[in-house]
Motif scaffolding. Structure first.
Motif, short mmCIF file in Angstrom:
data_model
loop_
_atom_site.label_atom_id
_atom_site.label_comp_id
_atom_site.label_asym_id
_atom_site.label_seq_id
_atom_site.Cartn_x
_atom_site.Cartn_y
_atom_site.Cartn_z
N LEU A 39 -2.69 3.12 7.86
CA LEU A 39 -2.46 3.82 6.59
C LEU A 39 -2.86 2.95 5.40
CD1 LEU A 39 0.96 5.54 7.40
CD2 LEU A 39 -1.30 6.61 7.28
N LEU A 40 -2.63 1.63 5.54
CA LEU A 40 -3.06 0.71 4.48
C LEU A 40 -4.57 0.76 4.31
CD1 LEU A 40 -2.62 -1.61 2.47
CD2 LEU A 40 -2.65 -3.18 4.41
N ALA A 41 -5.30 0.82 5.42
CA ALA A 41 -6.77 0.89 5.35
C ALA A 41 -7.22 2.17 4.66
CB ALA A 41 -7.37 0.79 6.75
N ILE A 42 -6.58 3.30 4.99
CA ILE A 42 -6.92 4.58 4.36
C ILE A 42 -6.62 4.52 2.87
CG2 ILE A 42 -6.34 7.04 4.27
CD1 ILE A 42 -5.76 6.85 7.29
N THR A 43 -5.47 3.92 2.54
CA THR A 43 -5.09 3.79 1.13
C THR A 43 -6.10 2.92 0.37
OG1 THR A 43 -2.76 3.99 1.73
CG2 THR A 43 -3.24 3.09 -0.43
N GLY A 44 -6.51 1.83 1.00
CA GLY A 44 -7.51 0.97 0.37
C GLY A 44 -8.81 1.70 0.10
N ASP A 152 -2.64 2.00 -5.73
CA ASP A 152 -2.24 0.61 -5.96
C ASP A 152 -0.82 0.36 -5.46
OD1 ASP A 152 -4.68 0.02 -7.08
OD2 ASP A 152 -4.01 0.24 -9.15
N TYR A 153 0.10 1.22 -5.88
CA TYR A 153 1.50 1.05 -5.46
C TYR A 153 1.66 1.25 -3.95
CZ TYR A 153 2.82 1.02 -10.39
OH TYR A 153 2.95 0.71 -11.71
N ALA A 154 0.93 2.22 -3.41
CA ALA A 154 1.00 2.46 -1.96
C ALA A 154 0.51 1.24 -1.18
CB ALA A 154 0.18 3.70 -1.59
N GLN A 155 -0.58 0.64 -1.63
CA GLN A 155 -1.09 -0.55 -0.94
C GLN A 155 -0.07 -1.68 -0.95
OE1 GLN A 155 -5.12 -0.81 -2.96
NE2 GLN A 155 -5.70 -1.49 -0.94
N ALA A 156 0.54 -1.90 -2.11
CA ALA A 156 1.53 -2.98 -2.21
C ALA A 156 2.71 -2.72 -1.26
CB ALA A 156 2.03 -3.11 -3.64
N TRP A 178 13.73 -0.87 10.10
CA TRP A 178 14.06 0.35 9.38
C TRP A 178 13.69 0.23 7.90
CZ3 TRP A 178 14.44 4.69 11.64
CH2 TRP A 178 14.97 4.80 12.93
N MET A 179 13.92 -0.92 7.32
CA MET A 179 13.52 -1.14 5.92
C MET A 179 12.00 -1.03 5.79
SD MET A 179 14.31 -4.41 3.44
CE MET A 179 16.08 -4.19 3.61
N SER A 180 11.30 -1.61 6.77
CA SER A 180 9.84 -1.54 6.77
C SER A 180 9.36 -0.10 6.85
CB SER A 180 9.29 -2.34 7.96
OG SER A 180 7.92 -2.10 8.15
N LEU A 181 9.98 0.68 7.73
CA LEU A 181 9.58 2.08 7.89
C LEU A 181 9.91 2.89 6.64
CD1 LEU A 181 10.66 2.69 11.60
CD2 LEU A 181 8.33 2.38 10.69
N GLY A 182 11.03 2.55 5.98
CA GLY A 182 11.38 3.24 4.74
C GLY A 182 10.34 3.00 3.66
N MET A 183 9.93 1.74 3.52
CA MET A 183 8.87 1.43 2.55
C MET A 183 7.57 2.11 2.92
SD MET A 183 9.30 -2.52 1.41
CE MET A 183 10.64 -3.01 0.33
N GLY A 184 7.29 2.15 4.23
CA GLY A 184 6.07 2.81 4.69
C GLY A 184 6.08 4.30 4.37
N ILE A 186 7.69 5.74 1.79
CA ILE A 186 7.43 5.87 0.35
C ILE A 186 5.95 5.65 0.05
CG2 ILE A 186 7.94 4.90 -1.92
CD1 ILE A 186 10.70 4.12 -0.80
N ALA A 187 5.38 4.63 0.70
CA ALA A 187 3.96 4.35 0.49
C ALA A 187 3.09 5.51 0.96
CB ALA A 187 3.56 3.07 1.24
#
Length: 204
Positions: A39-44, A152-156, A178-184, A186-187
């Motif tokens: 997803l980070l690659a797609i966002t980039g 930009d915010y999604a990548q961060a 779980w925190m990681s997945l929560g941020m993911g 939102i991103a």
């Protein structure tokens, strides 16, 4: 089997079960991190495209407005020339019919050129058409400008989520995953909003 042997077997079984649970957790965490990286690659990619769109649209809008200004200057020159010819026709009563006819043809030619500079649908290079083109490029630039902060915010957030997910594997800390997945999550919403612009960002 005495009580000590039974306790050892129970302890070993519990330890094996914990190891199996940790192994399952680590596999799932690794899959989650892989998904976040994708997803980070797609966002980039989306962010890069939005940036390119902003730059290209800005250049095209600037070039089109410059062409518009050049047309406007030329049109003004022809208007001044037309005014001069019309002034001669009005203030010089001693003109011969041939001179008057030549001046009237000249004035008509000037007026045709002025009209063509104002609007020329056949070539799309009249002031009216150039204004519409420039405004279209400006709209594209504004659209890309709204998309870019989402990416930009999604990548961060994706990057932070991947770091937290990696740490959760090392520390076997489920709460970090779980925190990681929560941020993911939102991103991911921000990424989708970057493509679709479903809602405006209150910041950015």
């Amino acid at each position: 089997m005495d009580a000590t042997d039974a306790a050892d077997q129970i302890s070993e079984a519990a330890e094996q079960e914990d190891q199996a649970a940790d192994s399952r957790f680590r596999r799932r965490a690794a899959l989650a991190i892989g998904l976040l990286a994708m997803l980070l690659a797609i966002t980039g990619l989306g962010g890069d495209n939005a940036t390119k769109e902003m730059v290209n649209s800005n250049i095209q809008a600037s070039d089109t407005w410059a062409f518009y200004q050049a047309k406007n200057v030329r049109q003004t020159e022809y208007r001044l020339a037309l005014d001069a010819v019309q002034l001669r026709l009005q203030t010089e009563p001693n003109l011969t019919p041939e001179q008057r006819s030549a001046l009237e043809r000249q004035a008509a030619g000037y007026q045709d050129t002025i009209n063509r500079y104002e609007s020329e649908p056949s070539t799309g290079e009249g002031k009216k058409e150039l204004t519409e083109k420039a405004q279209g490029f400006e709209a594209q630039r504004a659209h890309a400008g709204l998309q870019d902060p989402n990416f930009d915010y999604a990548q961060a957030l994706f990057q932070i989520a991947i770091v937290l997910g990696s740490v959760s594997i090392v520390a076997a800390a489920r709460w970090l995953l779980w925190m990681s997945l929560g941020m993911g999550a939102i991103a991911s919403v921000l990424m989708v909003n970057g493509f679709l612009l479903m809602f405006p960002l209150p910041f950015g």
